[in-house]
Design a protein around this motif. Structure first.
Motif, PDB file in Angstrom:
ATOM      1  N   THR A 102      15.259  -0.309 -19.636  1.00 41.21           N
ATOM      2  CA  THR A 102      15.100   1.148 -19.559  1.00 41.21           C
ATOM      3  C   THR A 102      16.265   1.853 -18.881  1.00 41.21           C
ATOM      4  N   GLY A 103      17.020   1.120 -18.048  1.00 41.67           N
ATOM      5  CA  GLY A 103      18.076   1.748 -17.278  1.00 41.67           C
ATOM      6  C   GLY A 103      17.562   2.568 -16.110  1.00 41.67           C
ATOM      7  N   GLN A 104      16.302   2.337 -15.715  1.00 36.56           N
ATOM      8  CA  GLN A 104      15.703   3.088 -14.619  1.00 36.56           C
ATOM      9  C   GLN A 104      15.156   2.153 -13.545  1.00 36.56           C
ATOM     10  N   GLU A 105      14.969   2.711 -12.339  1.00 40.43           N
ATOM     11  CA  GLU A 105      14.425   1.924 -11.235  1.00 40.43           C
ATOM     12  C   GLU A 105      12.981   1.531 -11.524  1.00 40.43           C
ATOM     13  N   ALA A 106      12.669   0.272 -11.274  1.00 49.52           N
ATOM     14  CA  ALA A 106      11.304  -0.227 -11.442  1.00 49.52           C
ATOM     15  C   ALA A 106      10.864  -0.915 -10.155  1.00 49.52           C
ATOM     16  N   TYR A 107       9.563  -0.892  -9.887  1.00 48.76           N
ATOM     17  CA  TYR A 107       9.025  -1.608  -8.733  1.00 48.76           C
ATOM     18  C   TYR A 107       7.531  -1.840  -8.953  1.00 48.76           C
ATOM     19  N   GLY A 108       7.017  -2.891  -8.299  1.00 45.57           N
ATOM     20  CA  GLY A 108       5.620  -3.250  -8.446  1.00 45.57           C
ATOM     21  C   GLY A 108       4.712  -2.442  -7.547  1.00 45.57           C
ATOM     22  N   VAL A 109       3.488  -2.209  -8.021  1.00 44.70           N
ATOM     23  CA  VAL A 109       2.515  -1.429  -7.254  1.00 44.70           C
ATOM     24  C   VAL A 109       1.162  -2.127  -7.286  1.00 44.70           C
ATOM     25  N   MET A 110       0.218  -1.526  -6.579  1.00 50.42           N
ATOM     26  CA  MET A 110      -1.139  -2.061  -6.494  1.00 50.42           C
ATOM     27  C   MET A 110      -2.057  -1.341  -7.467  1.00 50.42           C
ATOM     28  N   GLN A 111      -2.978  -2.085  -8.040  1.00 53.69           N
ATOM     29  CA  GLN A 111      -3.975  -1.541  -8.955  1.00 53.69           C
ATOM     30  C   GLN A 111      -5.287  -1.365  -8.205  1.00 53.69           C
TER      31      GLN A 111
ATOM     32  N   ILE B 286       0.837  -1.202   0.000  1.00 52.35           N
ATOM     33  CA  ILE B 286       0.000   0.000   0.000  1.00 52.35           C
ATOM     34  C   ILE B 286       0.872   1.253   0.000  1.00 52.35           C
ATOM     35  N   GLU B 287       1.903   1.240   0.828  1.00 51.53           N
ATOM     36  CA  GLU B 287       2.750   2.426   0.956  1.00 51.53           C
ATOM     37  C   GLU B 287       3.541   2.705  -0.324  1.00 51.53           C
ATOM     38  N   VAL B 288       4.090   1.650  -0.956  1.00 53.26           N
ATOM     39  CA  VAL B 288       4.846   1.876  -2.187  1.00 53.26           C
ATOM     40  C   VAL B 288       3.915   2.312  -3.312  1.00 53.26           C
ATOM     41  N   SER B 289       2.663   1.876  -3.242  1.00 55.92           N
ATOM     42  CA  SER B 289       1.680   2.301  -4.240  1.00 55.92           C
ATOM     43  C   SER B 289       1.313   3.765  -4.046  1.00 55.92           C
ATOM     44  N   LYS B 290       1.239   4.200  -2.806  1.00 55.33           N
ATOM     45  CA  LYS B 290       0.999   5.625  -2.538  1.00 55.33           C
ATOM     46  C   LYS B 290       2.184   6.462  -3.022  1.00 55.33           C
ATOM     47  N   LYS B 291       3.394   5.932  -2.836  1.00 48.57           N
ATOM     48  CA  LYS B 291       4.589   6.614  -3.335  1.00 48.57           C
ATOM     49  C   LYS B 291       4.497   6.783  -4.846  1.00 48.57           C
ATOM     50  N   TYR B 292       4.073   5.725  -5.510  1.00 48.58           N
ATOM     51  CA  TYR B 292       3.907   5.770  -6.963  1.00 48.58           C
ATOM     52  C   TYR B 292       2.919   6.866  -7.367  1.00 48.58           C
ATOM     53  N   MET B 293       1.826   6.973  -6.626  1.00 43.57           N
ATOM     54  CA  MET B 293       0.804   7.973  -6.945  1.00 43.57           C
ATOM     55  C   MET B 293       1.296   9.394  -6.645  1.00 43.57           C
ATOM     56  N   ARG B 294       2.204   9.519  -5.695  1.00 42.22           N
ATOM     57  CA  ARG B 294       2.769  10.832  -5.368  1.00 42.22           C
ATOM     58  C   ARG B 294       3.844  11.259  -6.355  1.00 42.22           C
ATOM     59  N   GLU B 295       4.683  10.289  -6.767  1.00 38.49           N
ATOM     60  CA  GLU B 295       5.907  10.640  -7.479  1.00 38.49           C
ATOM     61  C   GLU B 295       5.884  10.319  -8.967  1.00 38.49           C
ATOM     62  N   VAL B 296       5.054   9.368  -9.380  1.00 38.51           N
ATOM     63  CA  VAL B 296       5.059   8.951 -10.790  1.00 38.51           C
ATOM     64  C   VAL B 296       3.792   9.443 -11.488  1.00 38.51           C
ATOM     65  N   GLU B 297       2.671   8.854 -11.143  1.00 43.41           N
ATOM     66  CA  GLU B 297       1.386   9.296 -11.705  1.00 43.41           C
ATOM     67  C   GLU B 297       0.829  10.391 -10.794  1.00 43.41           C
ATOM     68  N   LYS B 298       1.436  11.570 -10.867  1.00 43.88           N
ATOM     69  CA  LYS B 298       1.125  12.618  -9.901  1.00 43.88           C
ATOM     70  C   LYS B 298      -0.330  13.085  -9.979  1.00 43.88           C
TER      71      LYS B 298
END
Length: 422
Positions: A356-365, A248-260
Motif C-alpha cells: 500500500t505504501g502506507q504505515e501499518a500496525y497491529g491492533v486489538m479486536q 491497548i493504547e495503539v488500539s485506542k489510537k486506531y479508534m481515534r484516527e482510523v475508524e473514527k
C-alpha cells in the motif's frame, strides 16, 4: 533490488494480472450457501477441492462432524518453517430477505463492490489465501518450508469442529498463522478480548395470572432482577496488565484516527461488555411463568479470568435469593494476543506497507475468533482480511473488489518473507 524483493515484485504483478480469476473464485464461493447453522459445507468444500486440483495441490479432507469438512493443503519443500493460512467456509444466516437490496447469494460485482453473505466475513479473505497459494504453485515458486491452508467449517457458532478439532489431532501445526478474517486495510488484529457466553435459567412457581403478584412466583420478574445485576459486570474495575497496555493504547489510537466512528467505543477495550441476547419464558399471558431463560454474551478484557467472572456473577445472583442456574455455551476464552514483534506479525504488517505504501500496525479486536485456539497451541497468529466492516453479519453485506486484490497481494508477499526468514 535483491532477489527476494524482485520475487515479491513479480508476485504482486502476477496477482494484478490474474485478479479476474480471484474475483470470479470469490464470487462463486459466495454463490454457494454455507450457512451455519446447519453448517453443511459439502458443496463449498467440493468446489474448493476442484480449484486446488487444477494445479495439483495435495490436501487431506476431514469430516469432523456430519457434513462439516476440513481441508488441509500444503505447498513448499517442507525443509524449513511452516506458515498456516486459515479461513472458514461457514457464514451466518441471512435473516429477513426483504431487508436485502440484492440476493444474498448472488456473488454479484457491482460498482466496484462484491455483494453477498460472507463477502466480508469471510469468503473474500478465504478466496484470497486459496488464490495466493494456488498462484504460487502455478508459477512454480520454490518455497522453503511449507505454506499450509487450513480451511475450516465451523467458526460462526463458536463450534469445535474446525480449528480446535484440527489442532487437537495434530493435523495442523506451524511456526505462525494468518487468519484471513475481516480487518481494517492497514491494521491487522493481533489480539482479541475473551468470550464468556452463558444461559441463565430462572425457575418460579406457576399460578393463575389473575392472582399475580400475590400467587406463585414469577420467573420472568426474577429474571429481570437478575439481568439488572448481570449488566453491572460492566462496572467491574479491572487492572490491565502492564505488558498489554501498549497494545491497548495503539488500539485506542486506531479508534481515534482510523475508524473514527469507533471513537465512542474505546472503553470496551478495558471493560466487560454485556449483551442480553435472547429471552424466553412463560407459556401464556394469564399464567404466572415458572421459567425464564436468558442468553448473555460477555466479552472479557485483559486482566480478568473466566473463573473470576463466574465468582463475581454468582455472588451477585446469590444475593437476589432467586432459584437459578447458569450454563456456559458457545465461545469460551480469555483475552489473548501475539506480540507485534513476532515474525508472523512483522511479515504481514511490513507487506501491508509494501503493497500500500502506507504505515501499518497491529491492533486489538473487541470480539473473538479462532485465533484463540492457535495461541492455546503456542502458534503465533494474527488476522488480516478484506472487509467493509459495517456490513459484517448484517443486511447487504459487501466488500470492495480492490480490497480483495490488495489482501491477496499481501498474502502472497508475506508468505515469501516469512518462509525465507532464517
Amino acid at each position: 533490488m535483491n532477489d527476494l524483493q524482485a520475487l515479491k515484485a513479480q508476485l504482486v504483478e502476477a496477482v494484478e494480472n490474474h485478479q479476474d480469476e480471484l474475483i470470479a473464485f470469490c464470487s462463486k464461493l459466495i454463490q454457494i450457501p454455507s450457512v451455519n447453522p446447519p453448517g453443511d459445507t459439502t458443496e463449498i468444500t467440493a468446489f474448493i477441492e476442484n480449484y486446488l486440483n487444477d494445479v495439483g495441490i495435495t490436501y487431506q479432507k476431514y469430516e469432523a462432524a456430519d457434513k462439516m469438512f476440513n481441508l488441509v493443503a500444503s505447498i513448499g519443500n517442507g525443509e524449513g518453517k511452516e506458515l498456516v493460512y486459515c479461513g472458514h467456509t461457514d457464514v451466518v444466516p441471512v435473516g429477513d430477505l426483504s431487508k436485502w437490496d440484492f440476493d444474498p447469494f448472488s456473488g454479484e460485482v457491482k460498482d466496484g463492490w462484491m455483494l453477498g453473505r460472507g463477502a466480508s466475513d469471510m469468503k473474500a479473505g478465504l478466496a484470497g489465501i486459496i488464490f495466493a497459494t494456488k498462484l504460487l504453485k502455478k508459477l512454480n515458486i520454490e518455497l522453503p518450508g511449507k505454506l499450509t491452508l487450513a480451511i475450516v467449517p465451523d467458526e460462526e457458532t463458536g463450534g469445535e469442529f474446525g480449528v480446535p478439532w484440527l489442532l487437537e489431532r495434530g493435523y495442523v501445526q506451524g511456526d505462525g498463522c494468518l487468519i484471513a478474517e475481516p480487518s481494517s486495510p492497514l491494521n491487522p488484529t493481533i489480539g482479541q478480548k475473551g468470550s464468556y457466553w452463558f444461559e441463565l435459567e430462572v425457575r418460579g412457581e406457576p399460578g393463575h395470572g389473575s392472582l399475580s403478584p400475590l400467587a406463585g412466583r414469577n420467573a420472568i420478574v426474577d429474571a429481570i432482577r437478575a439481568i439488572q445485576e448481570i449488566r453491572t459486570l460492566w462496572d467491574v474495575e479491572i487492572t490491565i496488565p502492564e505488558e498489554v497496555k501498549p497494545l491497548i493504547e495503539v488500539s485506542k489510537k486506531y479508534m481515534r484516527e482510523v475508524e473514527k466512528d469507533r471513537l465512542k467505543y474505546q472503553e470496551v477495550l478495558e471493560k466487560i461488555t454485556v449483551n442480553i441476547g435472547t429471552i424466553e419464558g412463560g407459556t401464556k399471558s394469564n399464567v404466572i411463568p415458572d421459567y425464564c431463560k436468558v442468553q448473555v454474551d460477555c466479552r472479557l478484557p485483559f486482566g480478568i479470568t473466566q473463573e473470576e467472572v463466574t465468582e463475581i456473577l454468582t455472588t451477585k445472583l446469590d444475593g437476589l435469593a432467586i432459584d437459578y442456574s447458569i450454563q456456559r455455551f458457545g465461545f469460551k476464552s480469555v483475552a489473548n494476543y501475539t506480540p507485534a514483534e513476532n515474525p508472523v506479525c512483522q511479515s504481514i504488517v511490513e507487506n501491508i506497507s509494501y503493497v500500500t505504501g502506507q504505515e501499518a500496525y497491529g491492533v486489538m479486536q473487541w470480539a473473538s475468533s479462532d485465533a484463540r485456539h492457535f495461541r492455546q497451541y503456542d502458534i503465533p497468529v494474527l488476522q488480516y482480511g478484506p472487509a467493509y466492516l459495517p456490513s459484517i453479519h448484517g443486511y447487504n453485506e459487501k466488500v470492495r473488489v480492490e480490497d480483495i486484490v490488495r489482501c491477496a497481494k499481501v498474502y502472497i508477499t508475506a508468505a515469501v518473507d516469512f518462509l525465507y526468514q532464517k
